[in-house]
Design a protein around this motif. Sequence first.
Motif, PDB file in Angstrom:
ATOM      1  N   ALA A  19       0.836  -1.198   0.000  1.00 52.60           N
ATOM      2  CA  ALA A  19       0.000   0.000   0.000  1.00 52.60           C
ATOM      3  C   ALA A  19       0.875   1.255   0.000  1.00 52.60           C
ATOM      4  O   ALA A  19       1.974   1.259   0.547  1.00 52.60           O
ATOM      5  N   ARG A  20       0.372   2.308  -0.661  1.00 48.77           N
ATOM      6  CA  ARG A  20       1.047   3.608  -0.665  1.00 48.77           C
ATOM      7  C   ARG A  20       0.043   4.669  -0.234  1.00 48.77           C
ATOM      8  O   ARG A  20      -1.158   4.527  -0.478  1.00 48.77           O
ATOM      9  N   LEU A  21       0.535   5.726   0.395  1.00 45.99           N
ATOM     10  CA  LEU A  21      -0.330   6.759   0.954  1.00 45.99           C
ATOM     11  C   LEU A  21       0.015   8.130   0.395  1.00 45.99           C
ATOM     12  O   LEU A  21       1.190   8.487   0.282  1.00 45.99           O
ATOM     13  N   GLY A  22      -1.008   8.890   0.090  1.00 44.44           N
ATOM     14  CA  GLY A  22      -0.883  10.303  -0.251  1.00 44.44           C
ATOM     15  C   GLY A  22      -1.818  11.086   0.653  1.00 44.44           C
ATOM     16  O   GLY A  22      -2.862  10.581   1.070  1.00 44.44           O
ATOM     17  N   LEU A  23      -1.448  12.307   0.980  1.00 47.89           N
ATOM     18  CA  LEU A  23      -2.238  13.126   1.898  1.00 47.89           C
ATOM     19  C   LEU A  23      -2.624  14.438   1.240  1.00 47.89           C
ATOM     20  O   LEU A  23      -1.807  15.072   0.583  1.00 47.89           O
ATOM     21  N   VAL A  24      -3.873  14.840   1.454  1.00 47.07           N
ATOM     22  CA  VAL A  24      -4.364  16.128   0.982  1.00 47.07           C
ATOM     23  C   VAL A  24      -5.052  16.794   2.167  1.00 47.07           C
ATOM     24  O   VAL A  24      -6.098  16.331   2.624  1.00 47.07           O
ATOM     25  N   ARG A  73       0.263  -0.647   7.592  1.00 44.25           N
ATOM     26  CA  ARG A  73       0.622  -0.906   6.192  1.00 44.25           C
ATOM     27  C   ARG A  73       0.750  -2.390   5.873  1.00 44.25           C
ATOM     28  O   ARG A  73       0.308  -2.848   4.820  1.00 44.25           O
ATOM     29  N   ALA A  74       1.339  -3.170   6.758  1.00 42.46           N
ATOM     30  CA  ALA A  74       1.564  -4.591   6.489  1.00 42.46           C
ATOM     31  C   ALA A  74       0.258  -5.362   6.324  1.00 42.46           C
ATOM     32  O   ALA A  74       0.208  -6.340   5.578  1.00 42.46           O
ATOM     33  N   GLU A  75      -0.800  -4.927   6.966  1.00 39.83           N
ATOM     34  CA  GLU A  75      -2.075  -5.646   6.875  1.00 39.83           C
ATOM     35  C   GLU A  75      -3.011  -5.074   5.814  1.00 39.83           C
ATOM     36  O   GLU A  75      -4.091  -5.618   5.596  1.00 39.83           O
ATOM     37  N   LEU A  76      -2.598  -4.018   5.119  1.00 42.75           N
ATOM     38  CA  LEU A  76      -3.432  -3.409   4.082  1.00 42.75           C
ATOM     39  C   LEU A  76      -3.214  -4.079   2.731  1.00 42.75           C
ATOM     40  O   LEU A  76      -2.119  -4.556   2.443  1.00 42.75           O
TER      41      LEU A  76
END
Length: 119
Positions: free
Chosen positions: A46-51, A78-81
Amino acid sequence: MANEFRFRPCHRLLQEAEYGGVFKQRRVIRGALLDLHFAPGATASARLGLVVPKRNAALAVTRNRCKRVARELFRHRRAELPALDLILRLAKPTKAIDREAIGPLLRDEFDKLLRRLPR
Protein backbone atom coordinates in the motif's frame (compact mmCIF):
# COMPACT_ATOMS: atom_id res chain seq x y z
CA MET A 1 11.86 -4.47 13.74
CA ALA A 2 11.90 -0.66 13.63
CA ASN A 3 12.74 -0.63 9.91
CA GLU A 4 9.49 -2.31 8.96
CA PHE A 5 7.53 0.68 10.31
CA ARG A 6 9.43 3.34 8.35
CA PHE A 7 7.56 5.58 5.94
CA ARG A 8 9.88 5.24 2.96
CA PRO A 9 9.42 7.02 -0.38
CA CYS A 10 8.24 3.71 -1.90
CA HIS A 11 5.26 3.85 0.51
CA ARG A 12 4.20 7.35 -0.59
CA LEU A 13 2.41 8.83 -3.54
CA LEU A 14 4.88 11.46 -4.73
CA GLN A 15 3.92 12.72 -8.17
CA GLU A 16 0.87 14.57 -9.41
CA ALA A 17 0.18 11.80 -11.96
CA GLU A 18 -0.04 9.22 -9.15
CA TYR A 19 -2.60 11.36 -7.31
CA GLY A 20 -4.50 11.95 -10.55
CA GLY A 21 -4.67 8.22 -11.24
CA VAL A 22 -6.27 7.56 -7.87
CA PHE A 23 -8.74 10.45 -8.16
CA LYS A 24 -9.65 9.34 -11.69
CA GLN A 25 -10.84 5.94 -10.38
CA ARG A 26 -13.55 7.76 -8.34
CA ARG A 27 -13.58 5.13 -5.61
CA VAL A 28 -13.96 6.75 -2.22
CA ILE A 29 -15.00 5.88 1.33
CA ARG A 30 -16.43 8.88 3.17
CA GLY A 31 -16.28 9.57 6.89
CA ALA A 32 -17.35 12.46 9.12
CA LEU A 33 -14.15 14.46 8.51
CA LEU A 34 -12.08 12.41 6.08
CA ASP A 35 -12.42 10.92 2.61
CA LEU A 36 -10.30 7.91 1.68
CA HIS A 37 -9.78 7.61 -2.08
CA PHE A 38 -8.33 4.31 -3.30
CA ALA A 39 -7.27 2.56 -6.49
CA PRO A 40 -5.36 -0.63 -7.32
CA GLY A 41 -1.70 -0.04 -6.58
CA ALA A 42 1.25 -0.05 -8.91
CA THR A 43 3.45 -1.70 -6.28
CA ALA A 44 3.24 -4.78 -4.06
CA SER A 45 2.37 -2.81 -0.91
CA ALA A 46 0.00 0.00 0.00
CA ARG A 47 1.05 3.61 -0.66
CA LEU A 48 -0.33 6.76 0.95
CA GLY A 49 -0.88 10.30 -0.25
CA LEU A 50 -2.24 13.13 1.90
CA VAL A 51 -4.36 16.13 0.98
CA VAL A 52 -5.00 18.62 3.80
CA PRO A 53 -6.32 21.85 2.27
CA LYS A 54 -5.80 25.18 3.99
CA ARG A 55 -9.51 26.02 3.71
CA ASN A 56 -10.36 23.02 5.93
CA ALA A 57 -7.50 23.46 8.42
CA ALA A 58 -6.48 27.11 8.46
CA LEU A 59 -3.64 26.76 10.97
CA ALA A 60 -0.40 25.13 9.85
CA VAL A 61 -0.24 23.41 13.25
CA THR A 62 -3.53 21.66 12.55
CA ARG A 63 -2.54 20.67 9.01
CA ASN A 64 0.75 19.23 10.22
CA ARG A 65 -0.92 17.32 13.05
CA CYS A 66 -3.42 15.79 10.60
CA LYS A 67 -0.58 14.60 8.37
CA ARG A 68 1.50 13.31 11.29
CA VAL A 69 -1.40 11.30 12.72
CA ALA A 70 -2.25 9.82 9.31
CA ARG A 71 1.37 8.84 8.58
CA GLU A 72 1.77 7.23 12.00
CA LEU A 73 -1.37 5.12 11.69
CA PHE A 74 -0.53 4.13 8.11
CA ARG A 75 2.99 3.03 9.10
CA HIS A 76 1.59 0.69 11.74
CA ARG A 77 -1.21 -0.71 9.54
CA ARG A 78 0.62 -0.91 6.19
CA ALA A 79 1.56 -4.59 6.49
CA GLU A 80 -2.07 -5.65 6.87
CA LEU A 81 -3.43 -3.41 4.08
CA PRO A 82 -4.07 -4.62 0.52
CA ALA A 83 -1.84 -3.33 -2.29
CA LEU A 84 -3.78 -0.15 -2.97
CA ASP A 85 -2.85 3.46 -3.61
CA LEU A 86 -4.61 5.50 -0.93
CA ILE A 87 -5.24 9.21 -0.66
CA LEU A 88 -6.50 10.54 2.65
CA ARG A 89 -8.23 13.89 2.22
CA LEU A 90 -9.47 16.20 4.97
CA ALA A 91 -12.93 16.92 3.60
CA LYS A 92 -14.58 18.99 6.35
CA PRO A 93 -13.42 22.12 8.20
CA THR A 94 -11.86 21.61 11.62
CA LYS A 95 -12.63 25.06 13.07
CA ALA A 96 -15.11 23.77 15.65
CA ILE A 97 -12.78 21.01 16.91
CA ASP A 98 -10.38 21.66 19.76
CA ARG A 99 -6.75 21.52 18.62
CA GLU A 100 -5.87 18.94 21.29
CA ALA A 101 -8.80 16.68 20.39
CA ILE A 102 -8.09 16.59 16.65
CA GLY A 103 -5.39 13.90 16.89
CA PRO A 104 -7.43 11.13 18.55
CA LEU A 105 -10.50 12.03 16.48
CA LEU A 106 -8.60 11.71 13.19
CA ARG A 107 -6.84 8.54 14.33
CA ASP A 108 -10.17 6.84 15.12
CA GLU A 109 -11.80 7.92 11.88
CA PHE A 110 -8.84 6.94 9.68
CA ASP A 111 -8.72 3.54 11.39
CA LYS A 112 -12.44 3.02 10.66
CA LEU A 113 -11.94 3.98 7.00
CA LEU A 114 -9.00 1.56 6.65
CA ARG A 115 -11.13 -1.28 8.02
CA ARG A 116 -13.79 -0.56 5.35
CA LEU A 117 -11.32 -0.98 2.46
CA PRO A 118 -12.01 -3.85 0.05
CA ARG A 119 -9.65 -6.78 0.61
